[in-house]
Motif scaffolding. Structure first.
Motif, PDB file in Angstrom:
ATOM      1  N   LEU A 150      -7.482  -0.633  -1.617  1.00 40.02           N
ATOM      2  CA  LEU A 150      -7.020  -0.571  -3.004  1.00 40.02           C
ATOM      3  C   LEU A 150      -7.775  -1.542  -3.911  1.00 40.02           C
ATOM      4  CD1 LEU A 150      -3.160  -0.400  -2.333  1.00 40.02           C
ATOM      5  CD2 LEU A 150      -4.641   1.491  -3.033  1.00 40.02           C
ATOM      6  N   PRO A 208       0.815  -1.222   0.000  1.00 41.47           N
ATOM      7  CA  PRO A 208       0.000   0.000   0.000  1.00 41.47           C
ATOM      8  C   PRO A 208       0.851   1.276   0.000  1.00 41.47           C
ATOM      9  CG  PRO A 208      -0.926  -1.603   1.518  1.00 41.47           C
ATOM     10  CD  PRO A 208       0.410  -2.144   1.095  1.00 41.47           C
ATOM     11  N   ALA A 230      -6.188  -2.369   2.437  1.00 47.98           N
ATOM     12  CA  ALA A 230      -5.754  -0.967   2.395  1.00 47.98           C
ATOM     13  C   ALA A 230      -6.688  -0.093   1.559  1.00 47.98           C
ATOM     14  CB  ALA A 230      -4.332  -0.893   1.837  1.00 47.98           C
TER      15      ALA A 230
END
Length: 381
Positions: A61, A24, A59
């Motif tokens: 994403l 991340p 995270a």
């Protein structure tokens, strides 16, 4: 000695066991908030990939992945990857895997904003200046093998599926912004992949060391890369959980790809067409071709290998090195002849023509001609 580091040569590298957890942060450093992870078919369903996608997901994403990538990636894979990138509204690529996943991931990021076909950006002259540099998406690279070194490269090898010719596509901004080199990701590699990819790194170092071009930095890197492979590949092959050996091999892979800025040679000029026509494993093909190429290049490179022997731990000067290379291959079960990998002499004329056109020819210390290449292929087949 702790095998951990933050390096900026030739790009930002987070090196060390367990550092995949910093993915991340690497994406944030590259300016990526919605990445597409690009990998190959073989890796798509493995635990190492699931772990990485879990880290992305946790995270914020997402876990988007494109994995329709062949062992020798082609423009069809590339077109599909670009379509997936656009469909997902992504703003960067995580290139994940061995050479095929890394190479195709880099090309997806490169081609997503271009209007010309990928072949217009072949590594010929200044063709790279044709690209819209501002349209290239950011790239984070995560190698899962220790071989190609594509994570620190400014080019990708893409096979033309119609002509069966491998082309090197180059642009300076194809160099990933951030690289995570986590040797724990390579622990699950099967023995034959450990050997084949490791010998690919070795070939990069040997050819860069042999190249006649002037590049002292690459020369030094190639020398140390050879030593690392010689000392650590047998350990990684014998015990895949040997993290120190895996780490040193991961370093050697990145070093080989950095060093071959100085040039490659006949080994790669041969293996590129062989891989394109017969779909052989690249690193293993390099290993089979190396003894014949060393024989051809001996008059031009013997002196430098005479000097290198004591440092890399191979006695007997060049002749000792030549003998060592065959014994090294044998110790990993590498075939002695290309015919054992399905390469047939009936395509010899095509292979010679394709090899002559390969840009790697220019880095060979002995000038390559149709006659010398034919003799090399005959010896290797």
């Amino acid at each position: 000695m702790s095998l951990v580091g933050n390096w900026s040569y030739p790009t930002a590298i987070k090196f060390g066991a367990g550092r995949i957890n910093e993915l991340p942060e690497a994406c944030a450093q590259a300016g990526i908030t919605n990445p597409l992870l690009v990998t190959d078919k073989g890796l798509a369903d493995l635990p190492v990939t699931a772990q990485t996608r879990d880290i992305m997901d946790a995270a914020g994403l997402g876990r988007a992945m494109f994995s329709e990538v062949d062992p020798n990636p082609n423009e069809t894979n590339l077109d599909a990857g670009v379509a997936a990138y656009k469909a997902g509204g992504h703003d960067g690529v995580i290139a994940f895997g061995g050479g095929s996943g890394l190479d195709l991931g880099k090309m997806v990021a490169f081609m997503v904003g271009q209007t010309r076909p990928v072949w217009d950006f072949e590594d010929v002259g200044d063709w790279w200046t044709r690209a819209d540099a501002d349209a290239i998406a950011p790239i984070v690279a995560v190698p899962t093998t220790a071989g190609t070194g594509s994570e620190v490269g400014r080019a990708s090898v893409i096979t033309n599926s119609e002509t069966h010719v491998k082309k090197i596509i180059f642009h300076p901004k194809v160099l990933p912004s951030v690289v995570i080199c986590d040797p724990e990701l390579t622990v699950g590699m099967p023995k034959f992949i450990t050997a084949g990819t490791g010998l690919d790194a070795f070939a990069h170092c040997v050819e860069a060391f042999s190249s006649p071009h002037y590049h002292p930095m690459s020369q030094g890197i190639a020398l140390e890369g050879m030593r690392l492979v010689i000392e650590n590949l047998p350990r990684a092959y014998a015990d895949g959980t040997d993290i120190e050996a895996r780490a040193n091999m991961m370093s050697a892979a990145a070093m080989g790809a950095t060093a071959f800025q100085k040039g490659l040679g006949a080994i790669h000029a041969m293996s590129h067409p062989i891989g394109a026509v017969f779909n052989t494993h690249h690193g293993t093909t390099n290993a089979v071709c190396m003894p014949a190429v060393l024989d051809l290049n001996a008059p031009a490179i013997a002196d430098r290998f005479d000097r290198a022997g004591s440092y890399i731990g191979v006695p007997g000067g060049f002749d000792g090195f030549r003998t060592f290379v065959q014994d090294f291959n044998d110790s990993f079960g590498i075939p002695r002849k290309l015919s054992e990998m399905g390469v047939a002499e009936n395509r010899l004329d095509d292979l010679v023509t394709m090899a002559l056109d390969d840009p790697s020819c220019g880095g060979n210390p002995i000038p390559l001609t149709r006659d010398t290449l034919r003799r090399l292929f005959e010896a290797a087949i």
